[in-house]
Design an enzyme around this catalytic site. Structure first.
Site, PDB file in Angstrom:
ATOM      1  N   HIS A 137       0.860  -1.191   0.000  1.00  0.00           N
ATOM      2  CA  HIS A 137       0.000   0.000   0.000  1.00  0.00           C
ATOM      3  C   HIS A 137       0.897   1.241   0.000  1.00  0.00           C
ATOM      4  O   HIS A 137       1.537   1.545   1.016  1.00  0.00           O
ATOM      5  CB  HIS A 137      -0.907   0.018   1.241  1.00  0.00           C
ATOM      6  CG  HIS A 137      -1.915  -1.077   1.280  1.00  0.00           C
ATOM      7  ND1 HIS A 137      -2.931  -1.200   0.352  1.00  0.00           N
ATOM      8  CD2 HIS A 137      -2.064  -2.115   2.135  1.00  0.00           C
ATOM      9  CE1 HIS A 137      -3.683  -2.241   0.644  1.00  0.00           C
ATOM     10  NE2 HIS A 137      -3.165  -2.833   1.698  1.00  0.00           N
ATOM     11  N   ASP A 160      -1.613  -1.149  -3.974  1.00  0.00           N
ATOM     12  CA  ASP A 160      -2.319  -0.015  -4.534  1.00  0.00           C
ATOM     13  C   ASP A 160      -1.479   1.223  -4.240  1.00  0.00           C
ATOM     14  O   ASP A 160      -0.668   1.237  -3.307  1.00  0.00           O
ATOM     15  CB  ASP A 160      -3.769   0.135  -4.043  1.00  0.00           C
ATOM     16  CG  ASP A 160      -3.937   0.129  -2.531  1.00  0.00           C
ATOM     17  OD1 ASP A 160      -5.027  -0.252  -2.063  1.00  0.00           O
ATOM     18  OD2 ASP A 160      -2.983   0.508  -1.802  1.00  0.00           O
TER      19      ASP A 160
HETATM   20  O1  G3I Z   1     -20.098  -5.332   6.452  1.00  0.00           O
HETATM   21  C1  G3I Z   1     -20.441  -4.007   6.904  1.00  0.00           C
HETATM   22  C2  G3I Z   1     -21.845  -3.642   6.444  1.00  0.00           C
HETATM   23  O2  G3I Z   1     -22.782  -4.507   7.062  1.00  0.00           O
HETATM   24  C3  G3I Z   1     -22.135  -2.172   6.801  1.00  0.00           C
HETATM   25  O3  G3I Z   1     -23.402  -1.816   6.296  1.00  0.00           O
HETATM   26  C4  G3I Z   1     -21.043  -1.297   6.187  1.00  0.00           C
HETATM   27  C5  G3I Z   1     -21.266   0.169   6.479  1.00  0.00           C
HETATM   28  O4  G3I Z   1     -20.556   0.532   7.617  1.00  0.00           O
HETATM   29  O5  G3I Z   1     -19.751  -1.693   6.696  1.00  0.00           O
HETATM   30  C6  G3I Z   1     -19.433  -3.028   6.326  1.00  0.00           C
HETATM   31  O6  G3I Z   1     -18.164  -3.369   6.844  1.00  0.00           O
HETATM   32  C7  G3I Z   1     -17.078  -2.748   6.161  1.00  0.00           C
HETATM   33  C8  G3I Z   1     -16.131  -3.870   5.672  1.00  0.00           C
HETATM   34  O7  G3I Z   1     -14.959  -3.303   5.065  1.00  0.00           O
HETATM   35  C9  G3I Z   1     -16.825  -4.782   4.657  1.00  0.00           C
HETATM   36  O8  G3I Z   1     -17.185  -4.051   3.536  1.00  0.00           O
HETATM   37  C10 G3I Z   1     -16.322  -1.869   7.164  1.00  0.00           C
HETATM   38  O9  G3I Z   1     -17.150  -0.766   7.502  1.00  0.00           O
HETATM   39  C11 G3I Z   1     -15.032  -1.359   6.528  1.00  0.00           C
HETATM   40  O10 G3I Z   1     -14.253  -0.681   7.490  1.00  0.00           O
HETATM   41  C12 G3I Z   1     -14.206  -2.540   6.010  1.00  0.00           C
HETATM   42  O11 G3I Z   1     -13.066  -2.002   5.366  1.00  0.00           O
HETATM   43  C13 G3I Z   1     -12.076  -2.984   4.989  1.00  0.00           C
HETATM   44  C14 G3I Z   1     -10.797  -2.743   5.813  1.00  0.00           C
HETATM   45  O12 G3I Z   1      -9.801  -3.695   5.414  1.00  0.00           O
HETATM   46  C15 G3I Z   1     -11.066  -2.879   7.289  1.00  0.00           C
HETATM   47  O13 G3I Z   1      -9.837  -2.602   7.969  1.00  0.00           O
HETATM   48  C16 G3I Z   1     -11.746  -2.789   3.520  1.00  0.00           C
HETATM   49  O14 G3I Z   1     -12.877  -3.107   2.719  1.00  0.00           O
HETATM   50  C17 G3I Z   1     -10.577  -3.686   3.113  1.00  0.00           C
HETATM   51  O15 G3I Z   1     -10.147  -3.373   1.787  1.00  0.00           O
HETATM   52  C18 G3I Z   1      -9.390  -3.471   4.058  1.00  0.00           C
HETATM   53  O16 G3I Z   1      -8.405  -4.385   3.711  1.00  0.00           O
HETATM   54  C19 G3I Z   1      -7.246  -4.408   4.570  1.00  0.00           C
HETATM   55  C20 G3I Z   1      -6.700  -5.820   4.547  1.00  0.00           C
HETATM   56  O17 G3I Z   1      -7.693  -6.719   4.963  1.00  0.00           O
HETATM   57  C21 G3I Z   1      -5.450  -5.924   5.401  1.00  0.00           C
HETATM   58  N1  G3I Z   1      -4.438  -4.979   4.926  1.00  0.00           N
HETATM   59  C22 G3I Z   1      -4.912  -3.590   4.911  1.00  0.00           C
HETATM   60  C23 G3I Z   1      -6.149  -3.464   4.035  1.00  0.00           C
HETATM   61  C24 G3I Z   1      -6.615  -2.032   3.966  1.00  0.00           C
HETATM   62  O18 G3I Z   1      -7.047  -1.604   5.241  1.00  0.00           O
END
Ligand code: G3I
Length: 374
Positions: free
Chosen positions: A243, A274
């Site tokens: 990242h 990314d």
């Molecule tokens: O599932 C809920 C949903 O029910 C709700 O309506 C919605 C609105 O708040 O949130 C949804 O959860 C979200 C989840 O992704 C699934 O989409 C969380 O809010 C959101 O914070 C979460 O973000 C993910 C993030 O990790 C969490 O730390 C990103 O999509 C994902 O790309 C990111 O990926 C991480 C890797 O796993 C580890 N390395 C870092 C990378 C970037 O942070």
């Protein structure tokens, strides 16, 4: 790729922006050979490399263009969220594999391998686990069961597992997490042993960010995996997430860093590439972004055991970045309308160039099967 050709790539893409991905890119401004507009997975296969993407399962289900490119461009897929603990085991002992199984099935139908992400992490844990009232013994038993149940469920279907994710702080000390607090540092070795017992054929990775270049954090990862392997713990690979943000400058010594892990006999992988920027995007920022992606791919291609290069999503339409870093974005290979950006063309060019000319510093990429088990 030196800068003049990079700028040409940016220029070429600005004029090709309205053409579909299938159009061949013209010869670079320097009159260099045109880059075959072949999918990344095909160009990478010539070099025994798998190029992959993290997959947003809602987009895969609802967005035909997303689904098409996920299948056509990539030879490995990673569950962006649906294999995380909160998704798989929302209630203790009750598993929901449906979305993850759909990804595994998509991968099977498209000749792709699956990266499992992630067994042990400090984030996206279900509330029943983090509520705080589990004793250390109960937590260890819960961790053992989750790893065993999950890895067994996907046995034979997951190529690489991110077993432990982001266990270190920037200064190389261990991150303060529920796992470290209650179980001590030994949770890391336990996690790898339990995953290996559940699927002896899966390649087991430690995964982290800001470890792509040399420094206290990558030194700590290096010391960890060297010690674990010396103790016979089944660690097979190290994932460098990748990242980057162009506003922080681009790393310069990634190839040297990857090489030292190479020398341990480990597999390596770029797992979440990314390259974000402060918005709005412009041609100069997009050219710098392309160089960031090129450097990550170059470090992987120079490493004998770097077996996969995965981007963390491929279109700005679904990127995690804007929600996490307000004012930043445009981090991916394709824009919101699925138009290829200079970074995509640069990866095509880099892969095509490397496959055409055997790298002077390497007799050829080590096939994944030969990765040494400790
Ligand atoms: O599932 C809920 C949903 O029910 C709700 O309506 C919605 C609105 O708040 O949130 C949804 O959860 C979200 C989840 O992704 C699934 O989409 C969380 O809010 C959101 O914070 C979460 O973000 C993910 C993030 O990790 C969490 O730390 C990103 O999509 C994902 O790309 C990111 O990926 C991480 C890797 O796993 C580890 N390395 C870092 C990378 C970037 O942070």
């Amino acid at each position: 790729m030196h800068l003049p050709r990079l700028v040409a790539a940016a220029a070429a893409t600005c004029c090709l922006a309205l053409l579909p991905v299938t159009a061949a890119t013209p010869a670079g401004a320097s009159g260099g050979p045109s880059v075959p507009d072949r999918p990344l997975r095909q160009l990478a296969a010539d070099d025994h490399l798998r190029v992959g993407t993290a997959v947003d399962m809602s987009a895969l289900t609802d967005d035909a263009a997303y689904r098409r490119l996920t299948g056509s461009e990539f030879s490995t897929v990673t569950a962006e969220n649906v294999m995380k603990w909160e998704a798989l085991e929302p209630r203790q002992g009750e598993y929901d594999y449906a979305a993850a199984d759909r990804l595994v099935d998509f991968a099977r139908r498209h000749g792709q391998k699956v990266r499992g992400h992630v067994l042990v992490w400090h984030s996206q844990l279900p509330s029943w686990l983090t509520s705080g009232d589990l004793t250390a013994d109960e937590l260890r038993a819960v961790l053992h069961r989750h790893i065993t149940d999950t890895v067994r469920h996907f046995k034979g279907q997951v190529w690489q597992w991110d077993v432990v994710n982001e266990a270190f702080n920037e200064d190389g000390t261990l991150r303060d997490s529920i796992w470290l607090r209650k179980l001590g540092p030994g949770y890391i070795a336990d996690a790898f042993r339990w995953a290996h017992e559940a699927d002896p054929h899966a390649l087991l990775f430690y995964n982290d960010y800001n470890t792509e270049w040399t420094g206290p954090k990558s030194d700590a990862v290096y010391d960890l995996v060297r010690r674990l392997r010396a103790e016979g713990v089944p660690v097979h690979g190290v994932g460098f997430q990748g990242h980057l943000g162009i506003q922080y400058g681009l790393p310069t010594d990634m190839a040297a860093n990857f090489a030292r892990f190479d020398r341990l006999g480990l597999a390596t992988a770029v797992t979440e590439a990314d390259v974000r920027m402060e918005m709005p995007a412009d041609a100069a920022k997009l050219a710098t972004q392309a160089e960031g992606y090129r450097r990550l791919l170059d470090a992987c291609l120079r490493a004998r055991h770097c077996i996969s290069f995965t981007v963390w999503g491929f279109t700005d339409k679904y990127s995690w970045v804007p929600d996490t870093f307000p004012g930043e974005g445009a981090a991916n290979l394709f824009d919101e309308e699925y138009r290829p950006k200079p970074a995509y063309r640069t990866l095509q060019s880099e892969l095509a160039g490397r496959a055409r000319s055997a790298r002077p510093d390497d007799a050829g990429r080590t096939r994944p099967e030969s990765i040494s088990q400790p």
